[in-house]
Design an enzyme around this catalytic site. Structure first.
Site, PDB file in Angstrom:
ATOM      1  N   ARG A  95       4.552   6.044  23.113  1.00 18.14           N
ATOM      2  CA  ARG A  95       3.829   7.308  22.914  1.00 18.14           C
ATOM      3  C   ARG A  95       2.527   7.334  23.697  1.00 18.14           C
ATOM      4  O   ARG A  95       2.071   8.394  24.130  1.00 18.14           O
ATOM      5  CB  ARG A  95       3.563   7.546  21.437  1.00 18.14           C
ATOM      6  N   SER A 117       0.890  -4.568   9.362  1.00 15.72           N
ATOM      7  CA  SER A 117       0.726  -3.165   9.715  1.00 15.72           C
ATOM      8  C   SER A 117       0.392  -3.066  11.193  1.00 15.72           C
ATOM      9  O   SER A 117       0.491  -4.047  11.931  1.00 15.72           O
ATOM     10  CB  SER A 117      -0.444  -2.578   8.914  1.00 15.72           C
ATOM     11  N   ARG A 154       4.764   8.772  16.601  1.00 17.62           N
ATOM     12  CA  ARG A 154       4.796   7.360  16.211  1.00 17.62           C
ATOM     13  C   ARG A 154       6.196   6.764  16.266  1.00 17.62           C
ATOM     14  O   ARG A 154       6.362   5.561  16.457  1.00 17.62           O
ATOM     15  CB  ARG A 154       4.224   7.186  14.799  1.00 17.62           C
ATOM     16  N   ASP A 189      -3.048  -1.596  13.569  1.00 21.80           N
ATOM     17  CA  ASP A 189      -4.460  -1.957  13.489  1.00 21.80           C
ATOM     18  C   ASP A 189      -5.212  -1.172  12.427  1.00 21.80           C
ATOM     19  O   ASP A 189      -6.383  -1.455  12.153  1.00 21.80           O
ATOM     20  CB  ASP A 189      -5.127  -1.756  14.857  1.00 21.80           C
ATOM     21  N   GLY A 190      -4.561  -0.181  11.804  1.00 24.18           N
ATOM     22  CA  GLY A 190      -5.239   0.639  10.814  1.00 24.18           C
ATOM     23  C   GLY A 190      -5.580  -0.111   9.538  1.00 24.18           C
ATOM     24  O   GLY A 190      -6.653   0.088   8.957  1.00 24.18           O
ATOM     25  N   THR A 215       0.846  -1.194   0.000  1.00 25.98           N
ATOM     26  CA  THR A 215       0.000   0.000   0.000  1.00 25.98           C
ATOM     27  C   THR A 215       0.877   1.238   0.000  1.00 25.98           C
ATOM     28  O   THR A 215       1.969   1.251   0.590  1.00 25.98           O
ATOM     29  CB  THR A 215      -0.934   0.023   1.211  1.00 25.98           C
ATOM     30  N   SER A 226       2.179   0.174  16.227  1.00 24.30           N
ATOM     31  CA  SER A 226       2.400   0.597  17.614  1.00 24.30           C
ATOM     32  C   SER A 226       1.562  -0.194  18.599  1.00 24.30           C
ATOM     33  O   SER A 226       2.049  -0.639  19.634  1.00 24.30           O
ATOM     34  CB  SER A 226       2.078   2.093  17.759  1.00 24.30           C
ATOM     35  N   GLY A 227       0.259  -0.362  18.292  1.00 23.01           N
ATOM     36  CA  GLY A 227      -0.630  -1.045  19.220  1.00 23.01           C
ATOM     37  C   GLY A 227      -0.707  -2.538  18.989  1.00 23.01           C
ATOM     38  O   GLY A 227      -0.555  -3.337  19.900  1.00 23.01           O
TER      39      GLY A 227
END
Length: 542
Positions: free
Chosen positions: A329, A226, A323, A228-229, A201, A260-261
């Site tokens: 963060r 990726s 990020r 969670d987006g 992407t 990150s998450g």
């Protein structure tokens, strides 16, 4: 929260020539199958044995792997002096076959080469040509039948060679998703013989249009690499299709954690480590997943993870510029905003299904202990004449408030946080009673005018497992809600970590509308503390 190496055990065995003894047995699906000896002899001193939880190997040779670091020997079982394993847990076995010349049996497996890190490895075992003279019939057919049984043990209820549509977001989290995919994850999928179609992407929202136009009959699973987006985009792309129900029940949306998450991976696979998640996907079983429709303005967005307004939304969306810090963060954002003691006035109306924590724990216990409680994949596909998304039972946020709902003012709200999964980050089990397909959302609200020390205590309770029981936390099971911010010109509202325009929102849940893969048919979170303890009142009523 990373799982340790799967347990394995061995018994004493006597080696003998493999044979199909002709005895038929009934399989669990009612089919007839031939009983095969647990020990396969390939040559003098060269055997494979089906143990209780592991494949036992004798006389195996390690297959060299390119650029293999010195000292990185397989740790998924014992080892011979030449580095070859003498046992491999079934869970770690990726593939088994006879080579094209018929001289070797090749076993591909995922080896733990360092803590919480897997790499594909290969072991081979020599086939003695003279066995053809000893066996009744071609030895290759007997070996293939034995290896088929081995793969049945290794995969259980999981499908082999899942056709995967892979999306790689090179900009996910602190970056490096491309390298994670190529160096860590792809080799595991290829060793498991999974057909792969890989797409990189290049801009935010691209996966929505890609999923919208996808030929869902060409694939079994979608794998965003990726944060969670990207899963959020895939779910929404599938939801925009004319055949949304079929698409959402046909394609299992998975997740390789590169952000990150990484909440989706934490919930489904119990880890945020890419290689462990990759193996969990290889061995994953279909799991229906509740999805949530969120209406805001004239838009309808599908949520698989969470919706937030207030402190939690600001911690997430207000730290986008950080990020590069990774998951740190979130801690930084929390500390800054806690000291400010900011509140978020709003009006909230909720369709409550369970209002007390003991009822929530009882519901959780009943669901996780009830045999066969999980619905079969595709349950929510709906009638053929309604192939799109399910109609909204309660309308949109622009409609009149549903009958029986009452807007209650909240002058000093700290956080409005509604979850569809348990973990929101590796050490953030906010919604400990969340279930994959119970048709309910877990709603948490907290006040914002508490002292910084109390706020820090709440946050620490998320990691220690005491958050659920804290009296400052309101925890309810709900099926729908409406939130209307007041006295705020701007702010943050998060859906699955993605920002939407600030304003009123309404949400309702759709039971089992989506599909994913999990390790065991549900989430890996441990549940709320004491969920498996019977209360005195329940004991008296038993």
């Amino acid at each position: 929260m990373d799982p340790g190496p799967p347990a394995d055990s061995a018994e004493s065995h006597m080696s003998h020539t493999p044979k199909l003894d002709g005895v038929e047995t009934n399989g669990s699906d009612g089919s007839r199958s031939l009983k095969i000896d647990p020990v396969l002899t390939l040559a003098p001193g060269v055997t494979l044995t089906l143990g209780e939880d592991a494949l036992l190997l004798s006389g195996a040779e390690l297959v060299a792997t390119p650029k293999r670091r010195r000292g990185c020997l397989p740790r998924s079982g014992g080892q011979r002096a030449n580095g070859a394993p003498d046992r491999i847990p079934f869970y770690n076995i990726l593939w088994a076959e006879i080579d094209e010349n018929g001289h070797w049996v090749n076993i591909s497996y995922a080896a733990e080469t360092r803590p919480r890190y897997l790499e594909p490895r290969g072991a081979r075992l020599r086939i003695d040509p003279s066995l053809d003279q000893l066996a009744r019939g071609p030895i290759s057919e007997r070996i293939e039948a034995w290896l088929e049984q081995l793969l049945d043990r290794a995969y259980g209820n999981a499908s082999r060679r899942k056709r995967a549509w892979v999306l790689v977001n090179p900009h996910a989290g602190p970056g490096g998703a491309e390298k994670i995919w190529e160096k860590q994850v792809r080799p595991i999928f290829e060793a498991a013989r999974m057909p792969l179609t890989v797409v990189r992407t290049t801009y935010c929202g691209q996966a929505v249009s890609l999923a919208q136009d996808l030929n869902v009959d060409d694939y079994d699973i979608a794998i965003p690499c990726s944060g969670d987006g990207l899963p959020h985009e895939v779910f929404n792309g599938l939801a925009k299709r004319p055949d949304a129900r079929r698409a959402l029940s046909k394609i299992a949306v998975c997740h390789i954690p590169c952000g990150s998450g990484n909440a989706m991976s934490c919930n489904l696979y119990g880890t945020h480590r890419p290689t462990l998640a990759a193996l969990a996907i290889v061995k994953g079983v279909p799991t229906p997943l509740d999805l949530v429709s969120v209406t805001h303005g004239s838009e309808r967005t599908i949520s698989f993870l969470s919706q937030a307004m207030g402190l939690i939304a600001e911690i997430d969306l207000g730290t986008e510029h950080l990020r590069w810090m990774g998951a740190a963060r979130f801690t930084y954002g929390f500390l800054i905003r806690t000291v400010q003691k900011k509140t978020y006035p709003c009006d909230i109306a909720v369709k409550v299904e369970m209002d007390h924590k003991e009822d929530v724990k009882r519901h959780y216990r009943e669901r996780v202990t009830q045999a066969g409680a999980a619905p079969t994949p595709g349950e929510a596909a709906g009638p053929e004449e309604e192939p799109g998304l399910p109609p909204l039972k309660y309308g949109t946020v622009q409609d009149k408030l549903p009958e029986g709902w009452e807007l209650i003012p909240h002058e000093k709200l700290g956080s409005f946080y509604c979850g569809n999964m348990a973990y929101m980050a590796p050490d953030a089990n906010f919604f400990s009673a969340a279930l994959a397909n119970d048709g309910l959302m877990d709603l948490i609200t907290t006040e914002g005018d508490i002292s910084p020390l109390k706020a820090i205590e709440l946050q620490l309770g998320v990691e220690s497992g005491t958050f659920f029981e804290n009296p400052l936390v309101s925890y309810r099971k709900v099926s729908a809600y409406r939130v209307i911010p007041r006295n705020q010109e701007s702010g943050y509202i998060s859906i699955d970590g993605e920002s939407i325009p600030f304003g009123p929102i309404q949400a309702e849940i759709h039971k089992g509308l989506g599909l994913t893969l999990s390790k065991n048919g549900g989430f890996e979170a441990p549940g709320p503390a004491g969920w498996d303890t019977v209360t005195n009142s329940e004991r008296l009523l038993a």
